[in-house]
Design a protein around this motif. Structure first.
Motif, mmCIF file in Angstrom:
data_model
loop_
_atom_site.group_PDB
_atom_site.id
_atom_site.type_symbol
_atom_site.label_atom_id
_atom_site.label_comp_id
_atom_site.label_asym_id
_atom_site.label_seq_id
_atom_site.Cartn_x
_atom_site.Cartn_y
_atom_site.Cartn_z
ATOM 1 N N ASP A 96 4.342 -4.650 -7.841
ATOM 2 C CA ASP A 96 5.585 -4.787 -7.184
ATOM 3 C C ASP A 96 5.709 -5.041 -5.638
ATOM 4 O O ASP A 96 6.382 -5.573 -5.008
ATOM 5 N N ARG A 97 4.954 -3.694 -5.151
ATOM 6 C CA ARG A 97 4.546 -3.800 -3.723
ATOM 7 C C ARG A 97 4.171 -5.243 -3.171
ATOM 8 O O ARG A 97 4.285 -5.602 -1.875
ATOM 9 N N PHE A 98 3.274 -5.626 -3.896
ATOM 10 C CA PHE A 98 2.244 -6.834 -3.399
ATOM 11 C C PHE A 98 2.815 -8.288 -4.036
ATOM 12 O O PHE A 98 2.072 -9.145 -3.739
ATOM 13 N N SER A 99 3.856 -8.341 -4.815
ATOM 14 C CA SER A 99 4.066 -9.499 -5.391
ATOM 15 C C SER A 99 4.726 -10.514 -4.427
ATOM 16 O O SER A 99 4.472 -11.654 -5.031
ATOM 17 N N THR A 100 4.998 -10.273 -3.258
ATOM 18 C CA THR A 100 5.425 -11.315 -2.495
ATOM 19 C C THR A 100 4.123 -11.893 -1.728
ATOM 20 O O THR A 100 4.353 -12.750 -0.903
ATOM 21 N N CYS A 101 2.939 -11.314 -2.075
ATOM 22 C CA CYS A 101 1.808 -12.146 -1.542
ATOM 23 C C CYS A 101 1.853 -13.813 -1.932
ATOM 24 O O CYS A 101 2.049 -14.003 -2.927
ATOM 25 N N SER B 62 4.043 -12.336 4.722
ATOM 26 C CA SER B 62 5.135 -11.483 3.985
ATOM 27 C C SER B 62 5.203 -10.064 4.256
ATOM 28 O O SER B 62 5.787 -9.322 3.559
ATOM 29 N N ARG B 63 4.532 -9.518 5.375
ATOM 30 C CA ARG B 63 4.829 -8.336 6.158
ATOM 31 C C ARG B 63 4.223 -7.510 4.621
ATOM 32 O O ARG B 63 4.866 -6.157 4.692
ATOM 33 N N LEU B 64 3.211 -7.537 4.149
ATOM 34 C CA LEU B 64 2.435 -6.590 3.111
ATOM 35 C C LEU B 64 1.876 -5.454 3.997
ATOM 36 O O LEU B 64 0.981 -5.895 5.004
ATOM 37 N N PRO B 65 1.602 -4.424 3.563
ATOM 38 C CA PRO B 65 0.878 -3.327 4.421
ATOM 39 C C PRO B 65 -0.593 -3.366 3.792
ATOM 40 O O PRO B 65 -0.898 -2.469 3.286
ATOM 41 N N VAL B 66 -1.119 -4.614 3.883
ATOM 42 C CA VAL B 66 -2.455 -4.749 3.850
ATOM 43 C C VAL B 66 -3.484 -3.710 4.408
ATOM 44 O O VAL B 66 -4.434 -3.415 3.844
ATOM 45 N N ALA B 67 -3.225 -3.496 5.687
ATOM 46 C CA ALA B 67 -4.061 -2.765 6.494
ATOM 47 C C ALA B 67 -4.077 -1.341 5.914
ATOM 48 O O ALA B 67 -5.101 -0.589 5.801
ATOM 49 N N THR B 68 -2.785 -0.757 5.583
ATOM 50 C CA THR B 68 -2.627 0.643 5.068
ATOM 51 C C THR B 68 -3.257 0.693 3.733
ATOM 52 O O THR B 68 -4.116 1.629 3.380
ATOM 53 N N LEU B 69 -3.118 -0.449 2.856
ATOM 54 C CA LEU B 69 -4.099 -0.344 1.585
ATOM 55 C C LEU B 69 -5.575 -0.369 1.966
ATOM 56 O O LEU B 69 -6.185 0.500 1.213
ATOM 57 N N PHE B 70 -6.030 -1.020 2.624
ATOM 58 C CA PHE B 70 -7.465 -1.026 2.998
ATOM 59 C C PHE B 70 -7.968 0.025 3.397
ATOM 60 O O PHE B 70 -9.057 0.571 3.252
ATOM 61 N N ARG B 71 -7.102 0.708 4.368
ATOM 62 C CA ARG B 71 -7.550 2.013 5.201
ATOM 63 C C ARG B 71 -7.505 3.132 4.140
ATOM 64 O O ARG B 71 -8.363 3.702 3.986
ATOM 65 N N SER B 72 -6.407 3.170 3.331
ATOM 66 C CA SER B 72 -6.207 4.128 2.278
ATOM 67 C C SER B 72 -7.523 4.303 1.316
ATOM 68 O O SER B 72 -8.052 5.026 1.202
ATOM 69 N N VAL B 73 -7.574 3.030 0.950
ATOM 70 C CA VAL B 73 -8.740 2.879 -0.097
ATOM 71 C C VAL B 73 -9.956 3.120 0.386
ATOM 72 O O VAL B 73 -10.997 3.701 -0.017
#
Lengths: 382, 1010, 140
Positions: free
Chosen positions: A254-259, A334-345
């Motif tokens: 849902d969060r990344f569906s606008t990729c 799409s202003r997805l929080p890719v960085a937060t995803l990568f940093r968190s993982v």
């Protein structure tokens, strides 16, 4: 630890003092050329520039407040093949950490490349900065205010604007470099700190470019600590929020569906060094009947395909080396929080191997090695 | 009885006994291009090791590394696959005629009563066979029928009928669909011609009933170590979980009794069986891994882990696994009536008695010589030693007393797997030297040229084999055939009965021509079963063998899903679909070959290095022998007599003379190594010597850099001239030194520079060294008092008898604990040694005219050499092998070997064996003058490669290099083994593997999911 | 209709686990027919792409079988496989996916029974877990 000194600033012109110092490197023959951000003629942004002629240093600005490209990529292009003369690059801490990672993957060669690191207060999105200037903010003045904040260890930004989210949660405001320009804790209208690393220590002194003296303000340590603590707090909040939102497969999608699968994150990423991403090679080109088979299996499939696997595999490939510059965020339409995803993982995976990306060129990346006795993930006796 | 025409000739070799030594000899000789007959008296080859699930000191299996051409399957299978090896299972040697270099051997092929060609292992016969007996494999823990498979991986992979128990009721014949059983099969006699015979008769475990006092055979819960080995194997009925025999309850407290049938003249076994301490420790560790709550206690006299890395293993057993070792003698083992537990009464070192109760007791059986070979040995004129093992000269360990007959492994006396592998190799080297160099190497087979298939559109022929009808019991073959016809690019589908038989193979050949088939999918048994047959067929008609795919619908489908015929058929269809998908994308592979220089480089001119050089030269290779000193000989120069009474100095003189006489050995003295380069398996070493610098091209490298006696740093050594090492004493005795007369009392201290923090390993030879010198002192003057202060007496193998002799002659052995080391002081100018004697329970004080320190062995500092040549060192500074068990002398990189003291502490005899063995491994590599590439090589799509070096980092073989100029990775084809690790390391698929391309694998995956 | 039948895709190394699977056949160890075996040379040659593709495209579970530590025929491929699987599992867990549909298992050539038991148990476990949600996503 390198040797310490200070750059005296006259008339409160910090930018100029640093520029003069950098110029002296070119003039003094320490380097053949300098990669440094230059203020755009329009004044509303910066661009990395490779300067050969010391007289063309006008507008060179070590403390640039945007990061239009990750300069580690530029460093890679410059150094990986046929760089036979010494150059230097003025980089932000995250760019240096990316350079360290790329060095391990042989995409940067440090033989003829000197790293000049500048304390980083954070950067603005390119568009935000431009907008601020267009709205009447005066470039030099803005920088002055931010420098003042750096003296105290406070993040200063104009009303209604903030530093890029990745910068706000970056716990590495200071770099490790061959030349380190120190701003945090310094009264920068009077002086700027300088630390010269082992490589240049002697040469700089012999060429009369520096004389070593003093340890700088005693408060610096505390100031940097304060900055790091504030950012760590931000970071942990971001992790927590992210982990709260992305709880399971569905919430992630849902969060990344606008990729839109533009691959911009990959293009912006300094660690994604492949000449051609595997997702753009023939392996992921399929024929019509293949798509139909897939559609048949699930009843229907999103086109183009392979969005989820793209993110997952990109992560599998580079998350251990992610240095958190956040350019993927900035690049995402799409202003997805890719960085937060990568940093968190990345945080968890890097800890799994006790690996800190960007720390030391001699650290072996987890994907290139193994231990015989580790990771008891193989399921035990039935 | 029918006499067949003689097979083989003077150039071939006959290996008798297909255990580890025999298989190793056979594989090496075969790789050297010899024709080899490998005879085994049992119905399957392999010897004892199929019983072993895990081996010490790694607790892994590792046996597959034994093949001279890794990566390889289990050596059993590799022997079966090798073109130059003919297996003669279930056969016996009847008579050896002829003479050295030209033997004619009559052998008897015993009737299997089952035709291995036709037997499909459907086991219908087993179900109907009424005879049930104890299964030999695993010491009789399980049952088998009179018709049986010796063990699951048995080669030949077919059933056999045991004539002793078969009642000839004929039920099996009735149910055998392929008609493979013939109860009237007769034994056949054959004659084998061979230039050399190699004996690998192996050993037999001591017959436990002979030690009746331990209750084996009477008490249910007393097991032999053979049985326990089986019990803890993951393939056992309990999957390795240790349970009691009497009631199947889990074991909780077990005891190992050591030296059952070892070090025990009362049962005719006066030798030490060498490996029981280690194998029992391993069994205990594995058992504890399977059942962590298990309590394990050892009752032992001395603990003897003397091999490379064994001491650490033993320490781990104590520290990490909590295994308890009690130095004691067993007084009795009684069974308790109710529980069937066992009560062990034992005498501790201090003479006190204790009792302990256990739920099971394991007897660590010693080794006896193989039974029933005495007549044969006599017929051959073979000399056996007092214990009944094969006698060999100490300095030519691979030679029997009969010229042309060689020996290796446990038939020479008890030894572990690494030593057996070394000796199997050593015997092969001796045999290869004996057989005329390069005579009779088997010519490579010629095949018709292959068509150009690469660019053709795939036309796939699918052959679905029902294995003599058996697969039809589970699978609907007709449905498979019909559905397969629907698959794209399939041009022909056909059902087969037994595709492995010539009739069906001919049918396949015909259809290839008829339909223009250019890719084959063989659906039926596992590729492991039929690949060899199919590839041979394909080569015969010029069809590239790598264009055959296999769909395993037998082992991995019909056999394992018997209760789900519909789902099994669905799965079989998926397997065929996947194989067809693969077939669409695979490309023909034509393996290239790479020249290897026919020169060997040997570094170190001691016993091991000289021996290796000689064997290589005798095989016809040029040898560069590099010595850093001014003369040959190494440590051998300081050895004057051996425990067994041989004369090392005359051996050395002889050896040096032989080396000098060999024109193809080029010795270099006072020479150092200054550089090393390798390209695709070709080596270039730069050397510097007084005459200048040189660059030597070679195809293999043998490191024999030796070792040295540790210089003691305790017990007043270096401070008082009366404190000497064993080596110094040996020299004194040899030179009849005046000082000897002063010695009325000599004290020897063992483990000086061994088994301590700095040298945490056993130096293996010092106990023997001490006993040797003690006996010499006693021989010169029986009145001399000799004390040996020891931690464990490690006179392994036949050395045990000398230990016994020394005790008989009044040498006094006093044990000490490492925590209570002896104290050496000077008292009024005299040396006094005081030590706590656990047997007395008090301190004893000894005066010593000479204090002799048994200094251990350490390697030279090999760090620079290791870095230069790209080989590894173990933590103790010895060179590290690719696999400690089955590739003990090989480096991971192809073509680099170790031998002698730089490998591990060794006797002269061991060093010679290792030198031989290294030469055999080298010979096997260099024999053809070229190395053939592996089929599934990695390759680089340079356009995509960004030169990140990850493939280089993960390649275990150094087969990946970075072209610095292009900043691109490359593959050294001669070194690539085709593992595909680099393919996965590469993020964007610039690295690929032939016929395992990423895209191909994904397509197969897709077919698997459909 | 009977209960849900999971689909398992297995990547087995050529030397140990594939041979162990063959041995399960030779010794007639019965196990559920839910598994489809893809044969690779080494467990170290299993790309994360294969594993994820399998899970997204329709498998309910993925089994990776390799030689026991110390027994890898290519020296160290299994150790590298273990790291790769650990990273993949870590990523999936962190992203809120479940990682227990991926099983790494060391099975030697002589462990036919272990292979059969592994497949049996994995099938049972997956039956309990139900269909893999990833494979049902049209928008993955």
């Amino acid at each position: 630890m390198g040797k310490q000194t200070v750059l005296k600033v006259s008339e409160g012109k910090t930018e100029e003092a640093i520029r003069d110092f950098l110029k002296s490197l070119l003039k003094g023959g320490v380097i053949e050329a300098l990669l440094v951000p230059k203020r755009l003629p329009s004044g509303d942004g910066f661009a990395q520039t490779l300067i050969h002629d010391p007289e063309k240093m006008d507008g060179a600005c070590a403390l640039s407040l945007t990061m239009p490209v990750q300069s580690a990529r530029v460093a890679s292009h410059l150094s990986v093949k046929n760089l036979n003369k010494r150059i230097a690059a003025v980089l932000k801490p995250c760019e240096i950490r990316a350079v360290v990672e790329l060095t391990k993957f042989l995409q940067v060669k440090l033989d003829h490349l000197l790293l000049i690191g500048v304390d980083c207060p954070g950067t603005f999105e390119v568009a935000d900065y431009s907008k601020m200037i267009q709205e009447g903010k005066e470039g030099g003045k803005l920088e002055g205010e931010i420098l003042k904040g750096m003296e105290r260890g406070e993040a200063v930004s104009p009303e209604g604007y903030g530093f890029r989210p990745a910068c706000q949660m970056c716990e590495y405001p200071t770099p490790t470099a061959d030349i380190h320009i120190k701003l945090f804790g310094y009264k920068t209208e009077e002086e700027v700190g300088l630390e010269i690393g082992e490589k240049l220590e002697k040469e700089m002194e012999e060429k009369g470019l520096v004389s070593y003296a003093g340890d700088g303000p005693s408060s610096r340590r505390e100031v940097v600590g304060k900055v790091v603590a504030a950012r760590e707090k931000k970071r942990d909040e971001a992790y927590q929020e992210f982990r709260g939102v992305v709880k399971d497969l569905q919430s992630f999608l849902d969060r990344f569906s606008t990729c839109i699968r533009c691959h911009n994150c990959m293009v912006a990423c300094p660690i994604c060094y492949c000449k051609e991403c595997v997702f753009r090679t023939a392996i992921f080109e399929h024929e019509g009947d293949q798509f139909l088979r897939w559609a048949d299996r699930k009843g229907g499939i999103r086109m183009p395909t392979d969005t989820l696997i793209f993110h997952l595999i990109r992560m599998a490939h580079m998350v251990t080396s992610c240095i958190g510059c956040g350019l993927c965020d900035s690049a995402c339409p799409s202003r997805l929080p890719v960085a937060t995803l990568f940093r968190s993982v990345g945080d968890k995976i890097q800890k799994m191997f006790g690996y800190v990306p960007g720390r030391d060129v001699n650290e072996v990346p987890p994907v290139a090695t193994f231990k015989e006795d580790e990771l008891k993930i193989e399921s035990g006796a039935l | 009885m029918e006499l067949k025409k003689m097979k083989g000739d003077k150039s071939s070799a006959l290996v008798v006994g297909a255990g580890i030594a025999g298989m190793q000899s056979a594989l090496l000789l075969a790789e050297m291009g010899r024709r080899v007959f490998l005879l085994e008296q049992g119905p399957a080859i392999g010897g004892y090791f199929p019983l072993l699930d895990k081996t010490f000191p790694t607790n892994s299996c590792g046996v597959c590394f034994m093949s001279p051409t890794p990566p390889a399957f289990c050596p059993i299978y590799e022997c079966h696959l090798h073109d130059n090896i003919e297996l003669l299972p279930y056969s016996e040697v009847k008579k050896v005629q002829g003479t050295e270099g030209d033997f004619r051997v009559s052998i008897v092929r015993k009737p299997r009563c089952v035709d291995p060609q036709r037997c499909t292992l459907c086991e219908a016969c087993i179900k109907v066979c009424p005879v049930e007996v104890e299964r030999e494999f695993g010491g009789g823990l399980e049952k088998r029928k009179a018709i049986y498979l010796p063990f699951p991986q048995a080669i030949p992979h077919s059933l056999v009928i045991d004539p002793k128990t078969c009642t000839r009721c004929g039920e099996c014949v009735k149910v055998c669909a392929p008609g493979a059983i013939d109860l009237d099969m007769k034994e056949e006699e054959e004659e084998i011609g061979a230039g050399a015979i190699l004996l690998g008769f192996g050993f037999e475990p001591f017959w436990a009933q002979k030690k009746g006092e331990y209750g084996f055979g009477r008490h249910e819960n007393v097991l032999t170590s053979i049985q326990f080995e089986r019990l803890i194997s993951t393939s056992s009925p309990t999957q390795g979980f240790p349970v009691r025999i009497s009631d199947g309850k889990k074991m909780e407290r077990i005891a190992f009794i050591q030296c059952v049938g070892s070090r025990d003249p009362s049962c005719g076994q006066d030798h030490c069986s060498t490996i029981c301490c280690m194998y029992a420790t391993k069994q205990a560790m594995i058992a504890k891994e399977r059942a962590p709550q298990l309590n394990v206690t050892f009752f032992y006299m001395d603990i003897r882990p003397m091999g490379k890395d064994y001491e650490r293993y033993y320490e781990r057993a104590k520290a990490e696994y909590g295994i308890e070792y009690i130095r004691s003698a067993i007084s009795s083992v009684k069974e308790l009536q109710q529980t069937k537990n066992l009560l062990i009464t034992y005498v501790k070192e201090d003479g006190t008695f204790e009792e302990r109760e256990f739920d099971s007791v394991i007897l660590s059986l010693g080794f006896t010589p193989p039974q029933g070979i005495q007549d044969l040995a006599k017929g051959m004129g073979l000399r056996l030693n007092r214990q009944g093992f094969c006698e060999t000269d100490e300095f030519s360990p691979g030679h029997t007393s009969v010229k042309g007959i060689f020996v290796g492994g446990a038939f020479r006396g008890p030894r572990d797997i690494p030593e057996t592998v070394v000796e199997g190799s050593s015997a092969a080297a001796s045999a290869a030297s004996f057989l005329h160099p390069n005579s009779g190497s088997l010519p490579k087979r010629e095949y018709p040229a292959e068509g150009a298939l690469a660019d053709e559109i795939p036309k796939i022929g699918v052959f679905v084999c029902h294995c003599g009808g058996e697969l039809k019991e589970t699978l609907s073959i007709a449905e498979l055939v019909e559905k397969t016809k629907q698959l794209g690019e399939v041009c022909h589908v056909e059902e087969m009965g037994l595709a492995c038989l010539p009739e069906d193979l001919n049918q396949i050949k015909m259809k290839i021509g008829e339909h223009g088939i250019n890719r084959i999918v063989m659906a039926g048994c596992s590729h492991r079963e039929i690949r060899k047959t199919m590839e041979e067929m394909a080569r015969g008609i010029g069809f590239n063998p790598y264009l055959i795919e296999y769909a395993n619908i037998r082992e991995q489908c019909a056999f394992v899903h018997r209760d789900h015929p519909e789902l099994a058929t669905e799965k079989a269809m998926a397997l065929i679909r996947m194989a067809v998908e693969r077939a669409k994308w695979i490309q023909p592979i034509r393996k290239g070959s790479h020249k290897v220089e026919k020169q060997g480089l040997v570094i170190g001119g001691g016993a091991a290095g000289m021996t290796a050089s000689l064997r290589l030269a005798e095989q016809g290779y040029e040898v560069y022998l590099i010595e850093k000193g001014k003369e040959l000989g190494g440590n051998l120069r300081d050895s004057f007599y051996t425990l067994k009474g041989s004369d090392p100095q005359s051996f050395l003189k002889d050896l040096i003379q032989k080396v000098k006489n060999q024109s193809s050995i080029h010795p270099y003295f006072e020479t150092e190594i200054t550089g090393f380069e390798k390209t695709n398996g070709q080596y270039k070493t730069k050397i510097r010597h007084p005459g200048g610098e040189e660059s030597l091209d070679h195809g293999a490298l043998i490191l024999a850099t030796g070792g040295k006696e540790v210089t003691p740093r305790e017990y007043l050594y270096g401070e008082d001239s009366r404190v000497i090492t064993q080596r110094q004493l040996e020299k004194m005795i040899h030179l009849k030194d005046e000082g000897l007369k002063e010695i009325r009392s000599a004290v020897m201290i063992q483990c000086v520079g061994s088994r301590d923090e700095e040298h945490p390993y056993c130096s293996r030879i010092c106990c023997g060294h001490a006993v040797k010198n003690a006996l010499k002192l006693k021989e010169q003057d029986p009145a001399v008092q000799v004390y040996i202060l020891y931690r464990d007496v490690r006179t392994y193998g036949f050395y045990e008898t000398y230990y016994h002799e020394a005790r008989g002659k009044g040498v006094i052995f006093i044990r000490f604990d490492p925590e209570k080391k002896p104290k050496v002081t000077l008292e009024n100018g005299a040396i006094r040694v005081s030590v706590f004697d656990p047997a007395m329970g008090s301190e004893v004080s000894l005066s010593a005219d000479r204090l002799v320190l048994s200094a251990g062995i350490e390697p030279h500092d090999n760090r620079d050499l290791a870095r230069l040549f790209g080989v590894d060192l173990n933590p103790d500074g010895f060179f590290m092998e690719a696999n400690p068990k089955s590739a003990p002398l090989d480096s991971v990189d192809r073509g680099k070997f170790f031998c002698g003291l730089c490998h591990s502490p060794n006797t002269i005899e061991d060093s010679i064996s290792q030198g031989n063995a290294a030469a055999a491994r080298t010979g096997a590599l260099l024999s053809g003058g070229e190395v053939e590439e592996k089929p599934y090589l990695a390759y680089v799509i340079k356009r995509l490669c960004c030169g990140c070096g990850l493939c280089v980092a993960v390649c275990p073989y150094g087969a990946r290099v970075l072209n610095e100029e292009e900043v691109k990775a490359e593959v050294q084809e001669a070194l690539c083994q085709g593992c595909g690790n680099c393919v996965v390391a590469c993020r964007n698929a610039a690295s690929q593997q032939r016929n395992f391309e990423k895209g191909l694998n994904l397509n197969v995956l897709n077919a698997a999911i459909d | 209709m009977s209960e849900f039948e999971p689909r398992i895709v297995a990547f087995l190394c050529h030397w140990c686990t594939y041979t162990g699977a063959d041995l399960a056949g030779t010794t007639r160890q019965q196990y559920p027919p839910n598994i489809r075996v893809i044969h690779l040379m080494c467990s170290g040659a299993v790309d994360s792409i294969y594993v994820l593709k399998a899970l997204i495209d329709g498998a309910d579970g993925v089994l990776i079988g390799g030689c026991h530590p110390g027994d890898c025929h290519y020296q160290t491929g299994n150790y590298k496989a273990r790291r790769r699987v650990a990273i993949l599992k870590g990523i999936l867990t962190q992203m809120g996916f479940t990682e227990d549909r991926i099983l790494l298992k060391w099975i030697s050539a002589s462990e036919g029974k272990l292979f059969a038991d592994t497949v049996t148990k994995m099938t049972d476990d997956l039956r309990k877990m139900g269909p893999n949600p990833m494979k049902q996503l049209w928008n993955a």
